[in-house]
Design an enzyme around this catalytic site. Structure first.
Site, PDB file in Angstrom:
ATOM      1  N   PHE A  66       0.829  -1.212   0.000  1.00  0.00           N
ATOM      2  CA  PHE A  66       0.000   0.000   0.000  1.00  0.00           C
ATOM      3  C   PHE A  66       0.859   1.254   0.000  1.00  0.00           C
ATOM      4  O   PHE A  66       0.498   2.267  -0.608  1.00  0.00           O
ATOM      5  CB  PHE A  66      -0.970  -0.011   1.184  1.00  0.00           C
ATOM      6  CG  PHE A  66      -2.110   0.939   1.007  1.00  0.00           C
ATOM      7  CD1 PHE A  66      -3.170   0.632   0.169  1.00  0.00           C
ATOM      8  CD2 PHE A  66      -2.114   2.160   1.660  1.00  0.00           C
ATOM      9  CE1 PHE A  66      -4.215   1.526  -0.017  1.00  0.00           C
ATOM     10  CE2 PHE A  66      -3.156   3.061   1.488  1.00  0.00           C
ATOM     11  CZ  PHE A  66      -4.208   2.738   0.648  1.00  0.00           C
ATOM     12  N   VAL A  90       1.373  -9.174  -3.316  1.00  0.00           N
ATOM     13  CA  VAL A  90       0.264  -9.423  -2.409  1.00  0.00           C
ATOM     14  C   VAL A  90      -0.244 -10.830  -2.713  1.00  0.00           C
ATOM     15  O   VAL A  90      -0.570 -11.148  -3.858  1.00  0.00           O
ATOM     16  CB  VAL A  90      -0.866  -8.391  -2.583  1.00  0.00           C
ATOM     17  CG1 VAL A  90      -1.977  -8.627  -1.572  1.00  0.00           C
ATOM     18  CG2 VAL A  90      -0.333  -6.979  -2.469  1.00  0.00           C
ATOM     19  N   HIS A  97      -8.473  -8.544   3.048  1.00  0.00           N
ATOM     20  CA  HIS A  97      -7.335  -7.620   3.004  1.00  0.00           C
ATOM     21  C   HIS A  97      -6.700  -7.596   1.606  1.00  0.00           C
ATOM     22  O   HIS A  97      -6.367  -6.530   1.085  1.00  0.00           O
ATOM     23  CB  HIS A  97      -6.305  -8.042   4.060  1.00  0.00           C
ATOM     24  CG  HIS A  97      -5.086  -7.193   4.106  1.00  0.00           C
ATOM     25  ND1 HIS A  97      -5.082  -5.928   4.657  1.00  0.00           N
ATOM     26  CD2 HIS A  97      -3.823  -7.414   3.679  1.00  0.00           C
ATOM     27  CE1 HIS A  97      -3.873  -5.408   4.558  1.00  0.00           C
ATOM     28  NE2 HIS A  97      -3.087  -6.291   3.975  1.00  0.00           N
ATOM     29  N   TYR A 122       3.549  -0.371 -13.161  1.00  0.00           N
ATOM     30  CA  TYR A 122       2.854  -1.186 -12.173  1.00  0.00           C
ATOM     31  C   TYR A 122       3.470  -2.572 -12.110  1.00  0.00           C
ATOM     32  O   TYR A 122       3.289  -3.394 -13.005  1.00  0.00           O
ATOM     33  CB  TYR A 122       1.384  -1.266 -12.577  1.00  0.00           C
ATOM     34  CG  TYR A 122       0.482  -1.984 -11.622  1.00  0.00           C
ATOM     35  CD1 TYR A 122      -0.126  -1.299 -10.579  1.00  0.00           C
ATOM     36  CD2 TYR A 122       0.189  -3.330 -11.785  1.00  0.00           C
ATOM     37  CE1 TYR A 122      -0.994  -1.945  -9.725  1.00  0.00           C
ATOM     38  CE2 TYR A 122      -0.675  -3.981 -10.926  1.00  0.00           C
ATOM     39  CZ  TYR A 122      -1.267  -3.284  -9.901  1.00  0.00           C
ATOM     40  OH  TYR A 122      -2.128  -3.922  -9.050  1.00  0.00           O
TER      41      TYR A 122
END
Length: 158
Positions: A66, A90, A97, A122
């Site tokens: 994040f 992730v 989450h 990204y």
């Protein structure tokens, strides 16, 4: 496009501009460091293979995925990068989450790209399990960090 569909399509590596006069920022999440470290290694090796000088690759670490948004935004404000790469991982768990982090980072990086003059690439792996992440950070499906480096070079010349 899904990595599995790209394995036999190496067109992303065609016509890569010379990066010898380019300056790159890389923001790397510390969470899942086995994965993000391998992504970083792939990105740096690829940038250098295309001419980027080691001293023109600036790496900053943030605690988790994040925080990649903030790190990327701060790098765009410096203004002396040709492109910025974010690298994170992730892995889905038992709670929502995963969804919140993936959506938040995707939105945040999209917003920076829409408002900044510097492309932000990204490089967030969003996988179901550790094996999928390992396959994408130097395993059987290649290294997404290396792919992000190619994209950064191409977008810097856009």
């Amino acid at each position: 496009m899904a990595t599995a569909l790209q394995v036999n399509n190496n067109t992303a590596y065609d016509n890569v501009p010379d990066a010898s006069n380019m300056n790159f920022g890389i923001v790397v999440a510390e969470w899942n460091s086995e994965i993000t470290g391998a992504l970083l290694k792939g990105a740096i090796e690829t940038l250098e293979a295309h001419g980027t000088l080691t001293e023109n690759i600036h790496v900053k670490h943030v605690p988790g995925s994040f925080e990649l948004i903030y790190g990327a935004r701060m790098m765009t404000l410096r203004g002396d990068y040709d492109a910025i790469i974010i690298l994170g991982s992730v892995i889905r768990g038992e709670t929502p989450h995963f969804d919140y982090i993936c959506q938040g980072v995707t939105y945040g990086i999209s917003r920076i790209n829409a408002t900044s003059e510097i492309p932000v690439i990204y490089g967030l792996l969003t996988t179901e399990n550790m094996q999928q992440a390992l396959d994408r950070c130097g395993g059987k499906l290649g290294n997404k960090g290396a792919e992000c480096a190619i994209t950064a070079i191409k977008m810097a010349k856009f």
